[in-house]
Design an enzyme around this catalytic site. Structure first.
Site, PDB file in Angstrom:
ATOM      1  CB  CYS A 166      -0.939   0.008   1.193  1.00 23.26           C
ATOM      2  SG  CYS A 166      -2.024  -1.415   1.204  1.00 23.26           S
ATOM      3  CG  HIS A 181      -3.220   3.225   2.557  1.00 23.66           C
ATOM      4  ND1 HIS A 181      -3.596   2.941   1.266  1.00 23.66           N
ATOM      5  CD2 HIS A 181      -3.386   2.070   3.264  1.00 23.66           C
ATOM      6  CE1 HIS A 181      -3.960   1.669   1.190  1.00 23.66           C
ATOM      7  NE2 HIS A 181      -3.845   1.127   2.386  1.00 23.66           N
ATOM      8  CG  ASN A 220      -6.897  -0.915   1.268  1.00 23.76           C
ATOM      9  OD1 ASN A 220      -6.149  -0.457   0.400  1.00 23.76           O
ATOM     10  ND2 ASN A 220      -6.433  -1.469   2.379  1.00 23.76           N
TER      11      ASN A 220
END
Ligand code: UT7
Length: 333
Positions: free
Chosen positions: A114, A255, A285
């Site tokens: 990520c 994020h 996500n």
């Protein structure tokens, strides 16, 4: 070369939108649980023919077109992904071919989970510095719907697919673009977020398929704690080192893994949520794609000189924070 200026954005989302209500028909979950525990309401899934590379190509084409540059201007292409269609060749090579980027330039994928987009900017900067050239494509692209266990409610509600791309320019100007980067890893995190099979240690077999070992595995609660503390600490550090505070930070770009993590990072900086880029409610996500997709969504609200702090956290663990001084007003559509 002194700085790395961000000059255009692009984005792409696959065709299928999946609501919490739809997921609650296949696993034991509810819109109420997903919304309150994560902030996610919908996410996009690839349909047939779509994958991380097709999304990357679409996002990169848009960034290139908005920049007004030609394929021949691009000196390198860096693609951050953990869900490439194939172990090899890379998505970046597919982007090179599809966009007609010159053959005599480097193109490669990186996997920093990520945090991949932040790492990708550093790799692009390094390549422009060492190999020369003025412009680079930095892409984050994922097809996480293909890596999730559709029967595991603790992960299948979290992730989505998408791609974001940013065109960056090497510049001699100091007061624009990437001002400071902190990139970190903590291998203590390896067991908490990973894939148990499918690599060269545990290649695909009947056993691995029967035991559902090819899916993303996450110990959510542990990852949550590390994500909150590491992202909060590193954004506080980069702010302090660069004289940034709640009064002169214009945007935080975190994020997008969980709205509660985003809230915690913003609270630590004392930055109100209207200065925080948030799109988790629509996309879930999307790992390496979350940060460039935020930029793509919010570009029209940005002004030249704005102080942006990016921060990310992911498998590994990898994490980081990057301070960027934005280089143009509004969107380049
Ligand atoms: O992007 C890379 C980094 N990743 C992250 O940063 C993710 C970090 N982790 C998280 O965001 C959160 O930990 C999750 C959203 C994954 C989970 O939220 P949580 O509040 O930590 O829940 P939990 O795992 O502690 O589970 C609480 C309860 C459990 O039930 P019991 O044991 O208390 O009876 C779970 O079984 O919630 C249950 N649960 C669910 N219930 C309904 C877990 N998933 C679901 C679900 N629907 N989808």
């Amino acid at each position: 070369m002194k700085g790395l200026r961000l000059i255009a954005t692009g984005g792409a989302l696959p065709g299928r939108t999946v609501t919490n209500e739809e997921l609650s028909r296949t696993v034991d979950t509810s819109d109420e649980w997903i919304t309150t525990r994560t902030g996610i309401r919908t996410r996009h899934y690839c349909t047939e023919g779509e994958n991380a590379a097709t999304l990357a190509i679409a996002a990169a084409k848009q960034a290139l077109q908005r920049s007004g540059l030609a394929p021949a201007d691009i000196a390198c292409c860096v693609c951050a992904t953990l869900s490439a269609p194939d172990a090899t060749p890379s998505v970046a090579c597919q982007v090179q071919a599809a966009l007609g980027l010159p053959e005599n330039r480097p193109a490669l994928d990186i996997n920093a989970a990520c945090s991949g987009f932040l790492y990708g900017m550093a790799v692009a900067r390094g390549m422009l510095t060492t190999l020369g050239g003025q412009y680079a494509l930095v892409i984050g692209c994922e097809a996480l719907s293909r890596l999730m266990d559709p029967a595991d409610r603790s992960t299948c509600v979290l992730f989505g697919d998408g791609a974001g791309a940013v065109l960056v320019e090497a510049t001699e100007e100091e007061n624009v673009g990437v001002q400071n980067s902190y990139l970190r890893t903590d291998g203590q995190g390896l067991p908490f977020l990973h894939m148990k099979a499918g690599g060269s240690v545990c290649p695909p077999s009947h056993f691995t398929v029967d035991h559902r070992l090819h899916y993303l595995y996450q110990e959510g609660r542990t990852v949550f704690k590390y994500a909150v503390s590491n992202m909060s600490d590193i954004t506080a550090t980069i702010a302090e080192k660069n004289g940034l505070n709640k009064d002169n930070i214009d945007w935080v770009i975190p994020h997008q893994a969980n709205l509660r993590i985003i809230d915690a990072v913003a609270s630590r900086l004392e930055v109100p949520l209207d200065k925080v880029m948030i799109n988790i409610q629509r996309y879930g996500n999307t790992s390496g794609a979350t940060l460039p997709l935020c930029l793509w969504d919010y570009e029209k609200q940005l002004k030249k000189g704005d102080n942006l702090i990016f921060t990310a956290f992911g498998a590994g663990f990898t994490y980081g924070a990057v301070y960027v001084k934005w280089g143009y007003d509004g969107s380049k559509r």
